[in-house]
Design an enzyme around this catalytic site. Structure first.
Site, PDB file in Angstrom:
ATOM      1  N   ASP A  19      -6.537  -6.256  -2.556  1.00 38.44           N
ATOM      2  CA  ASP A  19      -5.469  -6.423  -2.286  1.00 38.44           C
ATOM      3  C   ASP A  19      -4.793  -7.299  -3.688  1.00 38.44           C
ATOM      4  O   ASP A  19      -3.995  -7.662  -4.598  1.00 38.44           O
ATOM      5  CB  ASP A  19      -4.382  -6.500  -1.238  1.00 38.44           C
ATOM      6  CG  ASP A  19      -4.193  -5.615  -0.948  1.00 38.44           C
ATOM      7  OD1 ASP A  19      -4.731  -4.125  -0.658  1.00 38.44           O
ATOM      8  OD2 ASP A  19      -4.424  -6.060   1.087  1.00 38.44           O
ATOM      9  N   TYR A  45       1.147   1.491  13.843  1.00 35.42           N
ATOM     10  CA  TYR A  45       1.569   2.315  12.577  1.00 35.42           C
ATOM     11  C   TYR A  45       1.527   3.215  13.369  1.00 35.42           C
ATOM     12  O   TYR A  45       0.101   3.904  12.952  1.00 35.42           O
ATOM     13  CB  TYR A  45       1.882   2.106  11.765  1.00 35.42           C
ATOM     14  CG  TYR A  45       1.007   1.437  10.780  1.00 35.42           C
ATOM     15  CD1 TYR A  45       1.015   2.372   9.958  1.00 35.42           C
ATOM     16  CD2 TYR A  45       0.647   0.395  10.374  1.00 35.42           C
ATOM     17  CE1 TYR A  45      -0.412   2.071   8.469  1.00 35.42           C
ATOM     18  CE2 TYR A  45      -0.561  -0.311   9.376  1.00 35.42           C
ATOM     19  CZ  TYR A  45      -0.953   1.144   8.990  1.00 35.42           C
ATOM     20  OH  TYR A  45      -1.982   0.816   7.677  1.00 35.42           O
ATOM     21  N   LYS A  84       5.257   5.792   7.664  1.00 31.55           N
ATOM     22  CA  LYS A  84       4.966   5.023   8.833  1.00 31.55           C
ATOM     23  C   LYS A  84       6.118   4.844   9.684  1.00 31.55           C
ATOM     24  O   LYS A  84       7.120   4.156   8.931  1.00 31.55           O
ATOM     25  CB  LYS A  84       4.302   4.083   8.138  1.00 31.55           C
ATOM     26  CG  LYS A  84       2.935   4.275   6.980  1.00 31.55           C
ATOM     27  CD  LYS A  84       2.713   3.003   6.188  1.00 31.55           C
ATOM     28  CE  LYS A  84       1.562   3.219   5.996  1.00 31.55           C
ATOM     29  NZ  LYS A  84       1.682   2.188   4.578  1.00 31.55           N
ATOM     30  N   HIS A 105       0.868  -1.441  -0.170  1.00 33.03           N
ATOM     31  CA  HIS A 105      -0.199  -0.298   0.253  1.00 33.03           C
ATOM     32  C   HIS A 105       1.023   1.239   0.367  1.00 33.03           C
ATOM     33  O   HIS A 105       2.157   1.423   0.392  1.00 33.03           O
ATOM     34  CB  HIS A 105      -0.266  -0.018   1.495  1.00 33.03           C
ATOM     35  CG  HIS A 105      -1.538  -0.999   1.648  1.00 33.03           C
ATOM     36  ND1 HIS A 105      -2.119  -2.062   2.690  1.00 33.03           N
ATOM     37  CD2 HIS A 105      -2.024  -1.932   0.532  1.00 33.03           C
ATOM     38  CE1 HIS A 105      -3.036  -2.582   2.347  1.00 33.03           C
ATOM     39  NE2 HIS A 105      -2.933  -2.862   0.924  1.00 33.03           N
TER      40      HIS A 105
END
Length: 187
Positions: free
Chosen positions: A171, A130, A70, A61
């Site tokens: 995905d 995250y 992140k 992603h």
């Protein structure tokens, strides 16, 4: 806190210092001053947490328009975490690196803006937390296929004991790397 460079520029492993005794341990996971001293980001706007079972694969992603850096940490379990450099002006463009992240030892992975990110759960379950440097931006959401032939990521599928990776419908129809929308050159 130790910060280790990786083979890809700007992608770093952060190892907070733990202090323990017979009662357990304590660690300062984020400290704005110490992060700034290490040239790491100090401004985060969103925390995301996921719980997944063995074989779940999330990613790869990234976001356009509002790219997210992140800071990834495993709260419980074991994952194979992957970052792919999508910065067109980077000497590491198109390179990926993978990391075994576990709840112990305590490590965080800093993934800068302009990278795609994904992970595969290798333990029975895993919780991943995250912090992001920008908010989720649905119009800019993008996904590259986890098994893209050009990237040729060496996912440790043998650790799944015969399981096939479980990916979301979104995905499963990710874009090939060669056809992916990329961040602007200055990202």
């Amino acid at each position: 806190m130790k910060v280790k460079n990786t083979t890809i520029r700007d992608l770093q492993l952060v190892e907070p210092q733990r202090f323990g005794d017979s009662r357990g341990w304590f660690a300062e996971v984020y400290n704005q001053v110490k992060f700034a001293d290490q040239h790491l980001p100090t401004h985060f706007v969103q925390d995301n947490q996921s719980f997944s079972t063995k074989g779940v694969l999330r990613g790869l992603h990234y976001q356009l328009g509002k790219p997210q850096g992140k800071l990834v940490r495993v709260l419980s379990g074991h994952i194979w975490d992957v970052a792919v450099d999508l910065r067109p002006s980077s000497p590491d463009f198109g390179k990926w690196e993978g990391f075994h992240l576990k709840s112990d030892p305590l490590q965080l992975l800093w993934i800068p803006e302009g990278f795609a990110h994904g992970f595969l759960v290798l333990s029975d379950t895993a919780e991943v937390l995250y912090k992001t440097t920008d908010l989720y931006h649905p119009p800019g959401e993008r996904c590259i296929l986890w098994n893209d032939p050009t990237l040729n990521i060496s996912w440790p599928l043998e650790a799944l004991d015969g399981l096939t990776p479980s990916v979301s419908p979104k995905d499963a129809v990710g874009t090939l790397f060669t056809a992916a929308d990329l961040p602007p050159l200055d990202a």
